[in-house]
Design a protein around this motif. Structure first.
Motif, PDB file in Angstrom:
ATOM      1  N   GLU A 152       0.825  -1.209   0.000  1.00 17.65           N
ATOM      2  CA  GLU A 152       0.000   0.000   0.000  1.00 17.65           C
ATOM      3  C   GLU A 152       0.855   1.252   0.000  1.00 17.65           C
ATOM      4  O   GLU A 152       0.616   2.178  -0.791  1.00 17.65           O
ATOM      5  CB  GLU A 152      -0.936  -0.003   1.213  1.00 17.65           C
ATOM      6  CG  GLU A 152      -1.867   1.203   1.226  1.00 17.65           C
ATOM      7  CD  GLU A 152      -2.926   1.112   2.324  1.00 17.65           C
ATOM      8  OE1 GLU A 152      -3.402   2.176   2.768  1.00 17.65           O
ATOM      9  OE2 GLU A 152      -3.282  -0.015   2.732  1.00 17.65           O
ATOM     10  N   LEU A 153       1.862   1.285   0.864  1.00 24.08           N
ATOM     11  CA  LEU A 153       2.748   2.456   0.910  1.00 24.08           C
ATOM     12  C   LEU A 153       3.476   2.630  -0.414  1.00 24.08           C
ATOM     13  O   LEU A 153       3.589   3.749  -0.948  1.00 24.08           O
ATOM     14  CB  LEU A 153       3.753   2.298   2.049  1.00 24.08           C
ATOM     15  CG  LEU A 153       4.820   3.390   2.178  1.00 24.08           C
ATOM     16  CD1 LEU A 153       4.186   4.759   2.403  1.00 24.08           C
ATOM     17  CD2 LEU A 153       5.785   3.054   3.311  1.00 24.08           C
ATOM     18  N   VAL A 156       1.141   4.004  -3.095  1.00 25.85           N
ATOM     19  CA  VAL A 156       0.866   5.436  -2.910  1.00 25.85           C
ATOM     20  C   VAL A 156       1.999   6.260  -3.507  1.00 25.85           C
ATOM     21  O   VAL A 156       1.772   7.238  -4.243  1.00 25.85           O
ATOM     22  CB  VAL A 156       0.685   5.769  -1.418  1.00 25.85           C
ATOM     23  CG1 VAL A 156       0.673   7.286  -1.208  1.00 25.85           C
ATOM     24  CG2 VAL A 156      -0.614   5.171  -0.892  1.00 25.85           C
ATOM     25  N   GLU A 157       3.241   5.872  -3.215  1.00 27.25           N
ATOM     26  CA  GLU A 157       4.381   6.641  -3.720  1.00 27.25           C
ATOM     27  C   GLU A 157       4.503   6.519  -5.238  1.00 27.25           C
ATOM     28  O   GLU A 157       4.764   7.519  -5.933  1.00 27.25           O
ATOM     29  CB  GLU A 157       5.661   6.170  -3.026  1.00 27.25           C
ATOM     30  CG  GLU A 157       5.663   6.487  -1.525  1.00 27.25           C
ATOM     31  CD  GLU A 157       6.888   5.979  -0.805  1.00 27.25           C
ATOM     32  OE1 GLU A 157       7.103   6.405   0.352  1.00 27.25           O
ATOM     33  OE2 GLU A 157       7.644   5.164  -1.378  1.00 27.25           O
ATOM     34  N   THR A 160       1.550   8.385  -6.953  1.00 31.93           N
ATOM     35  CA  THR A 160       1.727   9.843  -6.830  1.00 31.93           C
ATOM     36  C   THR A 160       2.677  10.364  -7.890  1.00 31.93           C
ATOM     37  O   THR A 160       2.384  11.347  -8.591  1.00 31.93           O
ATOM     38  CB  THR A 160       2.258  10.195  -5.429  1.00 31.93           C
ATOM     39  OG1 THR A 160       1.296   9.797  -4.439  1.00 31.93           O
ATOM     40  CG2 THR A 160       2.511  11.695  -5.309  1.00 31.93           C
ATOM     41  N   GLY A 193      -6.531   1.228  -0.531  1.00 31.36           N
ATOM     42  CA  GLY A 193      -5.881   2.231   0.301  1.00 31.36           C
ATOM     43  C   GLY A 193      -5.097   3.236  -0.516  1.00 31.36           C
ATOM     44  O   GLY A 193      -5.152   4.455  -0.265  1.00 31.36           O
ATOM     45  N   ALA A 194      -4.358   2.740  -1.509  1.00 31.92           N
ATOM     46  CA  ALA A 194      -3.594   3.650  -2.366  1.00 31.92           C
ATOM     47  C   ALA A 194      -4.516   4.528  -3.185  1.00 31.92           C
ATOM     48  O   ALA A 194      -4.289   5.733  -3.344  1.00 31.92           O
ATOM     49  CB  ALA A 194      -2.672   2.835  -3.277  1.00 31.92           C
ATOM     50  N   HIS A 196      -7.480   5.462  -2.384  1.00 34.23           N
ATOM     51  CA  HIS A 196      -8.091   6.429  -1.457  1.00 34.23           C
ATOM     52  C   HIS A 196      -7.149   7.605  -1.206  1.00 34.23           C
ATOM     53  O   HIS A 196      -7.562   8.773  -1.228  1.00 34.23           O
ATOM     54  CB  HIS A 196      -8.421   5.708  -0.154  1.00 34.23           C
ATOM     55  CG  HIS A 196      -9.149   6.543   0.839  1.00 34.23           C
ATOM     56  ND1 HIS A 196     -10.280   7.262   0.534  1.00 34.23           N
ATOM     57  CD2 HIS A 196      -8.903   6.785   2.155  1.00 34.23           C
ATOM     58  CE1 HIS A 196     -10.723   7.893   1.609  1.00 34.23           C
ATOM     59  NE2 HIS A 196      -9.890   7.625   2.608  1.00 34.23           N
ATOM     60  N   GLU A 197      -5.880   7.298  -0.975  1.00 36.59           N
ATOM     61  CA  GLU A 197      -4.904   8.358  -0.715  1.00 36.59           C
ATOM     62  C   GLU A 197      -4.714   9.244  -1.944  1.00 36.59           C
ATOM     63  O   GLU A 197      -4.653  10.474  -1.835  1.00 36.59           O
ATOM     64  CB  GLU A 197      -3.567   7.718  -0.308  1.00 36.59           C
ATOM     65  CG  GLU A 197      -2.447   8.714  -0.042  1.00 36.59           C
ATOM     66  CD  GLU A 197      -2.743   9.658   1.102  1.00 36.59           C
ATOM     67  OE1 GLU A 197      -2.237  10.812   1.077  1.00 36.59           O
ATOM     68  OE2 GLU A 197      -3.470   9.265   2.034  1.00 36.59           O
ATOM     69  N   GLN A 200      -7.590  11.588  -2.314  1.00 34.78           N
ATOM     70  CA  GLN A 200      -7.539  12.709  -1.371  1.00 34.78           C
ATOM     71  C   GLN A 200      -6.523  13.760  -1.812  1.00 34.78           C
ATOM     72  O   GLN A 200      -6.710  14.962  -1.545  1.00 34.78           O
ATOM     73  CB  GLN A 200      -7.180  12.195   0.026  1.00 34.78           C
ATOM     74  CG  GLN A 200      -8.273  11.351   0.656  1.00 34.78           C
ATOM     75  CD  GLN A 200      -7.881  10.859   2.037  1.00 34.78           C
ATOM     76  OE1 GLN A 200      -8.016  11.558   3.032  1.00 34.78           O
ATOM     77  NE2 GLN A 200      -7.363   9.640   2.094  1.00 34.78           N
ATOM     78  N   GLN A 201      -5.467  13.327  -2.475  1.00 33.88           N
ATOM     79  CA  GLN A 201      -4.465  14.263  -2.972  1.00 33.88           C
ATOM     80  C   GLN A 201      -4.966  15.044  -4.179  1.00 33.88           C
ATOM     81  O   GLN A 201      -4.398  16.078  -4.530  1.00 33.88           O
ATOM     82  CB  GLN A 201      -3.188  13.516  -3.380  1.00 33.88           C
ATOM     83  CG  GLN A 201      -2.428  12.852  -2.248  1.00 33.88           C
ATOM     84  CD  GLN A 201      -1.242  12.055  -2.756  1.00 33.88           C
ATOM     85  OE1 GLN A 201      -0.883  12.122  -3.935  1.00 33.88           O
ATOM     86  NE2 GLN A 201      -0.615  11.294  -1.875  1.00 33.88           N
ATOM     87  N   LYS A 223     -11.501  -2.972   2.679  1.00 32.73           N
ATOM     88  CA  LYS A 223     -11.430  -1.628   3.277  1.00 32.73           C
ATOM     89  C   LYS A 223     -12.857  -1.148   3.532  1.00 32.73           C
ATOM     90  O   LYS A 223     -13.703  -1.209   2.636  1.00 32.73           O
ATOM     91  CB  LYS A 223     -10.721  -0.639   2.343  1.00 32.73           C
ATOM     92  CG  LYS A 223      -9.223  -0.850   2.179  1.00 32.73           C
ATOM     93  CD  LYS A 223      -8.465  -0.464   3.447  1.00 32.73           C
ATOM     94  CE  LYS A 223      -6.949  -0.564   3.187  1.00 32.73           C
ATOM     95  NZ  LYS A 223      -6.152  -0.222   4.404  1.00 32.73           N
TER      96      LYS A 223
END
Length: 395
Positions: A152-153, A156-157, A160, A193-194, A196-197, A200-201, A223
């Motif tokens: 997930e982390l 996200v990176e 992005t 999760g990714a 979702h993040e 939000q960004q 989730k």
């Protein structure tokens, strides 16, 4: 009639000549692409439905829309027991290639590709089977970015950085995941999760999934906010008007018409399921001697269409099942005969087979993994393939 001019196209994921009944979904996705590219929030999309209703066709049509707007796109077909990391890396690589050649800063592109490379090289850290793969790029893998081993982390990176690269060009990135129900629960949660993040960004990246009817439940289990993260679209059989359109529009391009009684007969046989519409339409065309196509032509063609479906669409799936699983499938068909092949309680299946429910769990789980049945609701199962019960009862 001339089989070379036959306009119908039954095939797995093959786009029919007339994509009938999906105008609303296509129009909505056009709006989503515009909004996200303009920096306005919007939800990604999940398509769910039985096999043969055209989910993959619609997924590919949505991807074509994104390509038409110069977005970077990539596609994944999830598989049981395989980690999603490498397929996602390959899909992201395809998306980056579609936008990289238009970017004016090669160094900026190399930075993003180096992060992608570091993400791909973490293959195997999730403890699931997967093929190792390295992006065919001449850059050094980044260190400390998208390489933690936490999917997930890392997503996200990676998402992005890739989304910002597309944003430089005023477009976005769209990733399409077919057979999404086959993504393992923890990885499905990481994807949500990714996503979702990223949402939000306000980054221009969309995840579009397609899968069997229980996919929305699987996402919600992974989730708690997944039900608000996606726009859920149930892809079902075509209503009568759209089924007729799927047959008539292609035929009209060849100056061929259908008698109303022929359309009545075709809808009765196909129930409006897109794959069946194409399969019966193709065989009926080959049997008919001229225009207009009649109900007699349809009835003459029906045995051949049914034989082809029995061998390829139904039979191939049945042959994948073990003897114990075939008994389980047959029980579902027997019990579903009087309920329109709706979901059948597992307790009834156990009574029908004179077995303890616990002893049937391996057969049930095996059929779910093979994509032949799904848990329609707690304590019940249903076929993933329309008319499968009818096929089994006819054997």
């Amino acid at each position: 009639m001339d089989p070379i001019r036959n306009p119908y196209a039954p095939g797995a994921g093959q786009r029919p000549p007339e994509l009938a009944g999906r105008d609303r979904e296509l129009a909505q996705f056009e709006i989503t692409l515009e909004r996200v590219a303009a920096g306005r929030p919007d939800r990604s999309m999940v398509l769910s439905g039985l096999r043969g209703v055209g989910k993959t066709v619609l997924l590919n049509a949505l991807r074509s829309q994104a390509v038409g707007r110069a977005w970077g796109t990539g596609k994944v077909e999830a598989r049981p027991e395989q980690s999603i990391r490498v397929p996602l890396a390959q899909a992201v690589h395809a998306a980056v290639r579609e936008v990289a050649h238009r970017h004016r800063d090669p160094d900026r592109v190399d930075e993003v590709v180096s992060v992608l490379k570091s993400f791909a090289l973490r293959t195997g850290v999730e403890g699931r089977k997967g093929t190792r793969w390295t992006p065919p790029v001449d850059v050094v893998a980044a260190r400390g970015r998208a390489d933690s081993g936490d999917l997930e982390l890392d997503l996200v990176e990676l998402f992005t950085d890739v989304a910002l690269l597309a944003q430089d060009l005023g477009v976005g990135i769209a990733l399409f995941v077919d057979e999404m129900q086959d993504v393992a629960g923890p990885e499905l949660g990481a994807l949500c999760g990714a996503g979702h993040e990223i949402s939000q960004q306000g980054s221009p990246l969309l995840l579009v999934g397609a899968g069997l009817p229980h996919l929305p439940v699987a996402l919600a289990a992974s989730k708690s906010y997944a039900e608000r993260l996606f726009r859920y679209v149930s892809v079902d059989r075509l209503p009568r008007e759209m089924a007729d359109r799927a047959l008539q529009v292609p035929a009209a391009t060849e100056d061929v018409e259908f008698e109303p009684s022929a359309l009545d007969e075709l809808y009765r046989m196909t129930d409006g399921y897109p794959y069946f519409v194409q399969a019966y339409g193709k065989v009926t065309w080959d049997v008919a001697v001229g225009t207009p196509i009649t109900a007699a032509d349809v009835r003459e063609a029906a045995p051949e269409a049914e034989a082809e479906l029995a061998l390829g669409f139904f039979g191939a799936r049945f042959e994948r099942a073990t003897p114990a699983e075939r008994d389980y499938l047959t029980a579902i068909a027997d019990l579903g005969a009087d309920r329109g092949d709706a979901a059948v309680p597992t307790a009834e299946i156990a009574r029908h087979l004179a077995r303890r429910p616990q002893s049937l769990s391996p057969a049930r789980d095996g059929l779910i993994k093979k994509g032949l049945v799904y848990a329609a609701e707690r304590g019940s199962v249903a076929f993933t393939v329309p008319h499968f019960g009818r096929f089994l009862r006819a054997r």
